[in-house]
Each structure stands twice: as structure tokens, then as C-alpha cells.
Design a protein around this motif. Structure first.
Motif, PDB file in Angstrom:
ATOM      1  N   SER A  33       4.880   4.612  -1.469  1.00 29.58           N
ATOM      2  CA  SER A  33       6.190   5.126  -1.872  1.00 29.58           C
ATOM      3  C   SER A  33       6.781   4.305  -3.010  1.00 29.58           C
ATOM      4  O   SER A  33       7.573   4.797  -3.798  1.00 29.58           O
ATOM      5  CB  SER A  33       7.143   5.160  -0.687  1.00 29.58           C
ATOM      6  OG  SER A  33       7.338   3.859  -0.205  1.00 29.58           O
ATOM      7  N   LYS A  34       6.388   3.022  -3.103  1.00 27.56           N
ATOM      8  CA  LYS A  34       6.944   2.175  -4.162  1.00 27.56           C
ATOM      9  C   LYS A  34       5.986   2.043  -5.338  1.00 27.56           C
ATOM     10  O   LYS A  34       6.371   1.551  -6.395  1.00 27.56           O
ATOM     11  CB  LYS A  34       7.236   0.778  -3.601  1.00 27.56           C
ATOM     12  CG  LYS A  34       8.384   0.764  -2.610  1.00 27.56           C
ATOM     13  CD  LYS A  34       8.644  -0.641  -2.130  1.00 27.56           C
ATOM     14  CE  LYS A  34       9.707  -0.629  -1.050  1.00 27.56           C
ATOM     15  NZ  LYS A  34       9.758  -1.871  -0.299  1.00 27.56           N
ATOM     16  N   VAL A  35       4.748   2.414  -5.143  1.00 28.59           N
ATOM     17  CA  VAL A  35       3.754   2.142  -6.182  1.00 28.59           C
ATOM     18  C   VAL A  35       3.229   3.406  -6.879  1.00 28.59           C
ATOM     19  O   VAL A  35       3.190   3.454  -8.112  1.00 28.59           O
ATOM     20  CB  VAL A  35       2.567   1.345  -5.575  1.00 28.59           C
ATOM     21  CG1 VAL A  35       1.404   1.274  -6.552  1.00 28.59           C
ATOM     22  CG2 VAL A  35       3.016  -0.060  -5.203  1.00 28.59           C
ATOM     23  N   GLN A  36       2.886   4.432  -6.113  1.00 32.33           N
ATOM     24  CA  GLN A  36       2.119   5.532  -6.690  1.00 32.33           C
ATOM     25  C   GLN A  36       2.866   6.234  -7.845  1.00 32.33           C
ATOM     26  O   GLN A  36       2.384   6.222  -8.982  1.00 32.33           O
ATOM     27  CB  GLN A  36       1.745   6.520  -5.571  1.00 32.33           C
ATOM     28  CG  GLN A  36       0.666   7.515  -5.921  1.00 32.33           C
ATOM     29  CD  GLN A  36      -0.687   6.913  -6.263  1.00 32.33           C
ATOM     30  OE1 GLN A  36      -0.940   6.645  -7.441  1.00 32.33           O
ATOM     31  NE2 GLN A  36      -1.562   6.742  -5.302  1.00 32.33           N
ATOM     32  N   THR A  37       4.021   6.825  -7.542  1.00 31.66           N
ATOM     33  CA  THR A  37       4.750   7.539  -8.604  1.00 31.66           C
ATOM     34  C   THR A  37       5.225   6.584  -9.705  1.00 31.66           C
ATOM     35  O   THR A  37       5.045   6.884 -10.899  1.00 31.66           O
ATOM     36  CB  THR A  37       5.938   8.333  -8.018  1.00 31.66           C
ATOM     37  OG1 THR A  37       5.439   9.150  -6.957  1.00 31.66           O
ATOM     38  CG2 THR A  37       6.586   9.226  -9.053  1.00 31.66           C
ATOM     39  N   PRO A  38       5.819   5.419  -9.353  1.00 25.69           N
ATOM     40  CA  PRO A  38       6.212   4.504 -10.430  1.00 25.69           C
ATOM     41  C   PRO A  38       5.044   4.080 -11.313  1.00 25.69           C
ATOM     42  O   PRO A  38       5.187   4.006 -12.537  1.00 25.69           O
ATOM     43  CB  PRO A  38       6.788   3.297  -9.671  1.00 25.69           C
ATOM     44  CG  PRO A  38       7.267   3.859  -8.376  1.00 25.69           C
ATOM     45  CD  PRO A  38       6.297   4.956  -8.032  1.00 25.69           C
TER      46      PRO A  38
END
Lengths: 542, 317
Positions: free
Chosen positions: A280-285
């Protein structure tokens, strides 16, 4: 219920001591994986020539801006789906869970085939384009006949096949090392390749157009005996039918497919979703950071390149390369790295540029192979493919799937080099764009068909814009983007590959075979008590 | 001998949604027995704090909430419960008290865990009364001993811990939720020797090891099922030159007893992200992993036939 952004008091929750776990790919690794996936340093080298030849009059900056915005929705679509379903396998997981398992397999099967073909072609290009261009450029610029000879030698079919085989074998070995070593290798390679590409761009800002014209003319006089080469090349093009283009909105719109093409690979990290830390903190960002990085990199490189080399020469060369390659007097592929190396004029700088150009090709091979292995592993784990393909080494590296990918790619590379088959049937962009287009539906329907999954997803997935889930909006725009890409692919064979009956049947055959394989596996597994339709079917939650 | 179909899931960690889904596994997957391999209690309390003006505030999954009605309160409590956390209505004074007194915090956790398990058993006994599937739930190393007597009260669910159970068609199962010592010193972490004795006391009484299932929460050492990040003494991730170091954290005792007795099947959990299968001699060992916080019940369906594992596959329900 009111959701607010700030709270003053602590604590927000209490935790007791229990066991817990982490994954391998952090933000930087995931970001690097995606930038390597679209090989920014490779794409930037050829894009101006590509645009100049295919879309004369297009505004490359407008194309870059609009293309990047549209690509952002592709990134958001895949990033959010991977956050909601943080598993390896990409559309196999998303389409399989949201639409139907057969659609999930079919789309990921189609996408993976585009990548098997891509790995085969890139294995050859790593030699006959990257290595050859680097050596011949170095040879001509430093007046070293040995380097020129070597550059020409590695471009021959047999040597390309031999070196391509060696590169593929090295990729197989890399796929067998523990994931943490592979991750480190990719991240380190990314840094080295980026430094080389940055140096390539910086050289342009250290020179004026006058410097370039003088150096280029001098080089061409010595190398080919061509006086006033800058203007002569433009004249050669005009004599062959080239007209100096006027700025064109139509061409700019048509060129938008290149605006996306420049980022193909931006979302590759979703195929290794199970290995990404805190999705949730890594993929899209990480996906969006990769896009931003690419945008800045492309923009600065284009500004430097056009300021010095000039649109006139670039477009004339683009025309000649596309229509009359034999009439182009420049002895090496006229890519950005050649002009930059020419301006730098020294061996170390040309070695840096050459190594960087080679690395972008080679590391892309590794990236593509890495996630293809994960895709095969996911299919086999779910018993659509033989369970033997899930075999792993004692370090957890999936050796059986890795060997399968490399053998497939090697076979396709051999076919590509020694038969005309690819020229007639392989439309790489159409093959994978169909998978991306289908995945738009998974994003659009997720909140409605898999309500429980959507509501249990991290906050970033549940975000709404004017009451509509962001993932739905991204899915719709992703569908628009890939409709555009598919239309462009059929209208512009020079952009994406052949579009005749053979090519169409080939694409249909790939996707149809996916459905057939799924249902054969389904019927066979059913006799063993395994119902493939139940793999991701949600149990009643109430 | 007829075939036997088993559903095996593990590590629910308090998720009521996953538990309810587990109750459906019998009919949904058409299995003869359905097993949860341990770690049924949650790890996190979400305090829902009175604001003093009739409203409550809470922080959950990265979002701060202000709740102004009972229906909003209940809606959030349900969401929290479904992810495996414990919603707890409280006030600022109690929050401070809990923060400063670990024994009070422990007591609160114990109470909330017991209440959740009691609730689950009540629901299970209502819903499974006429079920043809046999249901088994054992505690895992993270679970307080207070959960055992509650599980024992159930009419429809059997706690297999420390027992030799005939699960049908001549197949036997021995079970243990205990694990080797973890860095967190969980309630059922015990030394390897003790774990070995526990397994031995059950295994030595099995009638036919060819037809036996080892249901041990902790996976065997040095397999594909027991890979976890290396931690230092402060429970921080251990980074090496190559980045995050992964190590085997399974039990040597479990491995030793599987190698010695060579049962038909090993059912394991504990390491949520080490989903996979491995073989130790003839024994097929599985770990279906866990995604409890996403409300997904992961499991493995295994079909036994004529004393062999005919097939197995992983499901995400």
C-alpha cells in the motif's frame, strides 16, 4: 462517518508481541525495477528519431506531457490493483479474481507471450544493436578501426546468436540466485546505467549548436568525405521526398501512442507483487515515481538534444532511417548517444555512454525474465500448468520456471534471427495491449463485483474522487489509453509491427490458446478433485 | 478405503470475517474435514476514544475517524473486527492508564481475545449443528492458554491439540500449536526438546503412520515453508550486504519427527508469507499462508485416496 486527516492525541492503536514478516523489494528497488522495465536510457536514445520519422511536425514536448498523463492512469490502475491484491502474476490475479479465472489466465498468458517474444528480440538487440552501436560509435569517434571491426562483427547473425545465447544463459544464472541478490544486482545496474544516461544528456548542455555543427561536419568529412554534412544530409532527405514539416496538432495526437510507448514496462513491478514490501505504501508510489523520473529525464534530454542537434537534422535523419536507410551517410545508428559521444570526443566518455546503452538493454532482459518466471510460477502453483514448474532451489529460486523462460526466449531469438517469421506475424504492442485493455475491466468492476475485497483493501485503493472510486476512473482512462494504442498499432505498422491477416491470426491464436489451455487444465484437474474455478472464489463472508 | 477431502487454513489472527468464511468451507469446497492450524487471536487493539461531546474518535488503517452516531460506531467496530483487530470503546484517562501499566494492557488483550473466541464458538455451534463436515481448530503459539477451555466447550468444533484423532476413512491426525522459541516469546513458544517430547508422545501411539496427518502449527526447519527475515536482538530487521537476510525459522523437532515417522501429510502455518509445499521423504508438507487482515481465507484443499495424497491445491476464499 467522518474521516479526518489529523488527530492530536496518541496512541492510535495498541500492539502485542506476536510474530511478523516482511518482503524483499522496497521503494527504491521497486522504482528501479520499473525504470529498468521501460529502459529509459534506451528509449530516450531513439525516440527523437522515431518521432521525426513517423510523425513529422509532432510537438515532442506536448506528446511527452499528454502521453505521461495518460500513462499515469495505466500506472494507477495497475498500482491500485496490485495494492488490493498484492500477489505475483499481474492480470492473472486481478482479472482472475474480479472477472473470471479463465480470463485471468488468458490475459496474463497473452501478456507473457509478448514478453517471451520481447526477451528473444532483446537478447539479439543487446548484441547487434547495443553492443554493436557502442563499439562502432567508439571506433569512429576515436578513430579506432579495431573497435569498428568488432562492432560490425557482433552485428552479424551468427555472432549475434552466439552472444545472445550467452546473455540468455547469464540471465538464467541470475534468476537462480536468491531474490535479494537479484534485487541488489538490478538496483546497482540501474544506478550505473542512469549515471551513463545522465552523462549523455549533460554533454548536450555543455555545447552550443555551433559547436555541434562544426564537430559533426568535421567528423563526417573525415569518416565519409562528406563536406558540410549537417546541411548535406537535410538536402539528401529533401531530394528523396522529405519536406520540412510544419507544426501539426494531428501529428501530435497521432504520436501519443509513442508518448505511452516510452513507458512500456512502467508497471512491471506488479508482476512481482508478492515480493514488494508494504504494497500500500510502495507499489503505486513506486510506479508513479518511475513515471515522474522518466518524464523529467526525457524532458531534459530532449531539451538538450534539440537545442544542440536541432529538429531539422533529426527529422531529416528520421525520414531517411524510415524510408531510405541506405541513403543515410552516417556510419553508425544516428541515436542520441552517438551525437553526445561525438561532442564529448574522448574515450572515457564514450565508454560510459556505450556501457550505459548496453546495460539498459541487458538489464531489461533480466527484468522481463524475472517477472515472466513469476507469472509461470503463479500458473503452476494454481495447477493450470504442471506443478513441476514450481520447483525451486534451496534458496527459493524457481529454477524450473526460469529454465522454461530462457529456453522459450532462446528459441524465439533463433527464429527471429534466422527466419522471416517475426516480420510477418509478431505485433508486440498489440499482443500486450490487449491484456492491458482487458485489465481495465478488472479495475472498473472491482468495487462492484468484489465488494468485500475492495472494502478490505488499503485506504489508497478505496479513495474516491467526486464519489467515484479512483480505481474506476483510472480503469476507464486506462481503457481509453489502450484503445488509442490499439488503434495506432493497427494504423501504423511501422510503430508496432505487422498488421496483416497473419499477424491478426497470430494474436488471436495466442489469446485463444490461453482459453483452451485453461479449460484443458480445468477438465484434467477436475478428475483429480481440483476445481480451478474455486481458486479465487470468495467464500460467503456472512 | 474411500477418499478424504481436507480443507486446511491457518493464522486467522482474530479476523471474524475469515472465521465466518471458515464455517462455510465444508459445503463450499465439499470437504470431509476442515481444519484451522492455530493463531486464532488478534494482535492489535484499536481504541475508540470518547470525545466528551457524544462523539468518538479512532485511527484505523491509516485513517482518523470521528464517529457521531451509534450506527457509525458499530459500522467501524465491525470493520475493525473483520480485519482481526479488537475495537475497544474507552476514554482518554483509561488510554493513559493502559499505556502506563503493561499488566492492565495484558489483561485487556486477554479479555478481548477471550470474548472474540467465545463469540466465534457461539456462532459455530449455531451454524454447524447439522454439518456433515468435521471442524477442527487448535490454538497456535500466539494464542493465550485461556482460549483452550473455550474451544473445549464447543459442540461442533474439536480442539485437536495434543490428541490423536480419527478424522475419517481410517486417517488419523495428531496436532500441536506449540512452536520453537521465537524472538517474541509467545505464549506457546517452547524449547525444541519439549516440542519433540510432545510430538513423540502422540506419534508413538498412532496406529498406522502411512495414514497419519501431522497438524503442527510450526513448519519443519529448513524447508520452503519456514523462510523468514533475520532479526537482531532488538527485533529489528537484519540487513546484510545483499539486503534483507532470510533464514529458516521452523522447528528442528518437527523436522526430526517427520523424517523419523514419515507421515502421509504435514499441515503447517506460522509463517504467513511462506506459502508453499515441500517434501520431506514421502511426507508432503503444506503451508497455505495467511491474508487474514484482507479478509481472505487462504487454504489448501488436499484429497487423500488409498493412503496417498491424490491432489492438493491452494485457494484464496
Amino acid at each position: 462517518m467522518e474521516e479526518v486527516r489529523k488527530m492530536e492525541e496518541e496512541p492510535k492503536f495498541f500492539v502485542r508481541r506476536t510474530s511478523g514478516l516482511v518482503r524483499e523489494f522496497g521503494l527504491f528497488d521497486t522504482f528501479a525495477f520499473n525504470v529498468l522495465g521501460y529502459a529509459v536510457g534506451l528509449v530516450v536514445m531513439v525516440t527523437p528519431l522515431f518521432v521525426g520519422g513517423l510523425f513529422p511536425g509532432a510537438n515532442i514536448y506536448l506528446m511527452l506531457i499528454i502521453g505521461s498523463i495518460l500513462t499515469a492512469f495505466n500506472g494507477i490502475t495497475y498500482g491500485l490493483l496490485s495494492t488490493a491484491m498484492p500477489r505475483s502474476g499481474g492480470e492473472y490475479i486481478y482479472n482472475g479474481r474480479v472477472l473470471h479465472p479463465a480470463i485471468g489466465f488468458m490475459s496474463n498468458w497473452g501478456f507473457s507471450w509478448s514478453q517471451f517474444l520481447g526477451i528473444g528480440i532483446y537478447a539479439a538487440w543487446t548484441t547487434n544493436y547495443a553492443l554493436s552501436t557502442a563499439l562502432t560509435t567508439l571506433g569512429y569517434i576515436t578513430n579506432n578501426p579495431t573497435a569498428i571491426r568488432w562492432g560490425e562483427l557482433v552485428a552479424t547473425k551468427v555472432v549475434t546468436w552466439g552472444l545472445g545465447t550467452i546473455f540468455l544463459l547469464s540471465v538464467a544464472l541470475l534468476l537462480l540466485v536468491p531474490t535479494r541478490w537479484l534485487r541488489k544486482f538490478l538496483s546497482s545496474g540501474f544506478i550505473i546505467a542512469t549515471i551513463g544516461s545522465a552523462a549523455t544528456a549533460v554533454v548536450f548542455f555543455m555545447h552550443s549548436k555551433e559547436d555541434f555543427v562544426a564537430i559533426f561536419n568535421d567528423f563526417m568529412l573525415k569518416a565519409k568525405g562528406l563536406p558540410d554534412a549537417y546541411n548535406s544530409i537535410i538536402k539528401i532527405a529533401i531530394d528523396l521526398g522529405y519536406t520540412v514539416p510544419k507544426p501539426s496538432i494531428v501529428m501530435t495526437i497521432l504520436s501519443l501512442s509513442i508518448g505511452y510507448w516510452m513507458y512500456i514496462g512502467l508497471t512491471y513491478s506488479v508482476y512481482i507483487g508478492a515480493e514488494v514490501k508494504e504494497p500500500s505504501k510502495v507499489q503505486t508510489p513506486a510506479i508513479l515515481l518511475s513515471l515522474l523520473f522518466g518524464f523529467i529525464f526525457y524532458a531534459l534530454s530532449f531539451v538538450g538534444y534539440y537545442r544542440v542537434v536541432g529538429g531539422e537534422l533529426n527529422d531529416a535523419l528520421g525520414f531517411l532511417n524510415l524510408n531510405h536507410p541506405e541513403a543515410n551517410p552516417i556510419p553508425v545508428p544516428p541515436v542520441m548517444g552517438f551525437f553526445s559521444g561525438l561532442l564529448a570526443g574522448n574515450v572515457p566518455m564514450n565508454v560510459i555512454i556505450g556501457v550505459s546503452f548496453f546495460l539498459w538493454h541487458y538489464l531489461l532482459l533480466v527484468v522481463m525474465s524475472t517477472f515472466c518466471v513469476r507469472n509461470i510460477f503463479a500458473w503452476s502453483f494454481d495447477r493450470i500448468m504442471p506443478a513441476k514448474l514450481t520447483a525451486v532451489t534451496r534458496y527459493g529460486s524457481p529454477w524450473a520456471a526460469a529454465i522454461t523462460v530462457v529456453v522459450l526466449a532462446w528459441t524465439l531469438m533463433t527464429l527471429w534471427l534466422f527466419t522471416p517469421y517475426f516480420t510477418y506475424v509478431v505485433n508486440y504492442i498489440v499482443i500486450f495491449s490487449i491484456a492491458f485493455w482487458i485489465t481495465s475491466w478488472a479495475a472498473i468492476l472491482l468495487p462492484y463485483r468484489r465488494k468485500e475485497l475492495f472494502e478490505a483493501a488499503p485506504e489508497i485503493v478505496r479513495k474516491k474522487v467526486f464519489g467515484v472510486p479512483l480505481i474506476v476512473i483510472a480503469g476507464i482512462l486506462n481503457m481509453f489509453l489502450f484503445t488509442l494504442v490499439l488503434i495506432s498499432s493497427f494504423m501504423l505498422p511501422a510503430f508496432s509491427g505487422p498488421v496483416g491477416l497473419g499477424a491478426t491470426l497470430f494474436v488471436v491464436g495466442i489469446y485463444l490458446s490461453g482459453i483452451i489451455i485453461y479449460y484443458i487444465a480445468y477438465a484434467y484437474r477436475k478428475t483429480k478433485g481440483i476445481d480451478l474455478n474455486m481458486l479465487y472464489k470468495e467464500l460467503p463472508p456472512e | 478405503m474411500r477418499k478424504l477431502r481436507i480443507f486446511f487454513g491457518t493464522d486467522l489472527h482474530g479476523s471474524t470475517r475469515c472465521f465466518i468464511k471458515f464455517l462455510h468451507t465444508g459445503k463450499f469446497y465439499k470437504v470431509d474435514c476442515s481444519i484451522i492450524g492455530g493463531d486464532i487471536t488478534g494482535k492489535v487493539i484499536i481504541p475508540i476514544i470518547e470525545c466528551g461531546d457524544g462523539r468518538y474518535k479512532a485511527h484505523f488503517l491509516g485513517v482518523d475517524y470521528i464517529l457521531s452516531s451509534i450506527s457509525q460506531l458499530e459500522e467501524l467496530e465491525k470493520k475493525i473486527e473483520n480485519t482481526g483487530y479488537y475495537p475497544y470503546r474507552t476514554n482518554e484517562d483509561e488510554v493513559k492508564e493502559l499505556q502506563s501499566d503493561p499488566s492492565k494492557m495484558d489483561a485487556l488483550f486477554e479479555r478481548l481475545m477471550i470474548d472474540r473466541v467465545k463469540k466465534w464458538i457461539r456462532i459455530a455451534d449455531e451454524r454447524l449443528r447439522n454439518s456433515e463436515t468435521k471442524y477442527y481448530i487448535q490454538p497456535g503459539n500466539d494464542d493465550s492458554f485461556a482460549t483452550d477451555p473455550i474451544l473445549e466447550t464447543s459442540e461442533c468444533i474439536t480442539n485437536p491439540e495434543g490428541k490423536i484423532i480419527d478424522i475419517g476413512q481410517g486417517y488419523e491426525m495428531i496436532s500441536s500449536g506449540f512452536a520453537n522459541i521465537t524472538p517474541w516469546k509467545c505464549p506457546r513458544d517452547i524449547p525444541e526438546e519439549e516440542l519433540e517430547d510432545k510430538i513423540e508422545s502422540m506419534a508413538s501411539q498412532v496406529r498406522n503412520m502411512q495414514l497419519c496427518v501431522f497438524n503442527f502449527h510450526c513448519p519443519p526447519f529448513n524447508t520452503k515453508l519456514d523462510q523468514a527475515p533475520k532479526l537482531n536482538e532488538n527485533l529489528q530487521l537484519q540487513l546484510g550486504l545483499s539486503g534483507q537476510e532470510m533464514v529458516s525459522v521452523g522447528s528442528v523437532a518437527v523436522r526430526k519427527k517427520i523424517e523419523e515417522y514419515q507421515p502421509l501429510l504435514g499441515l503447517h502455518g506460522h509463517i504467513h508469507e511462506s506459502k508453499g509445499v515441500d517434501k520431506i521423504g514421502r511426507t508432503l508438507c503444506v503451508n497455505p499462508g495467511s491474508e487474514y487482515s484482507e479478509g481472505i481465507l487462504k487454504g489448501c484443499i488436499i484429497q487423500l485416496k488409498e493412503g496417498k495424497v491424490e491432489s492438493y491445491y491452494f485457494v484464496s476464499g
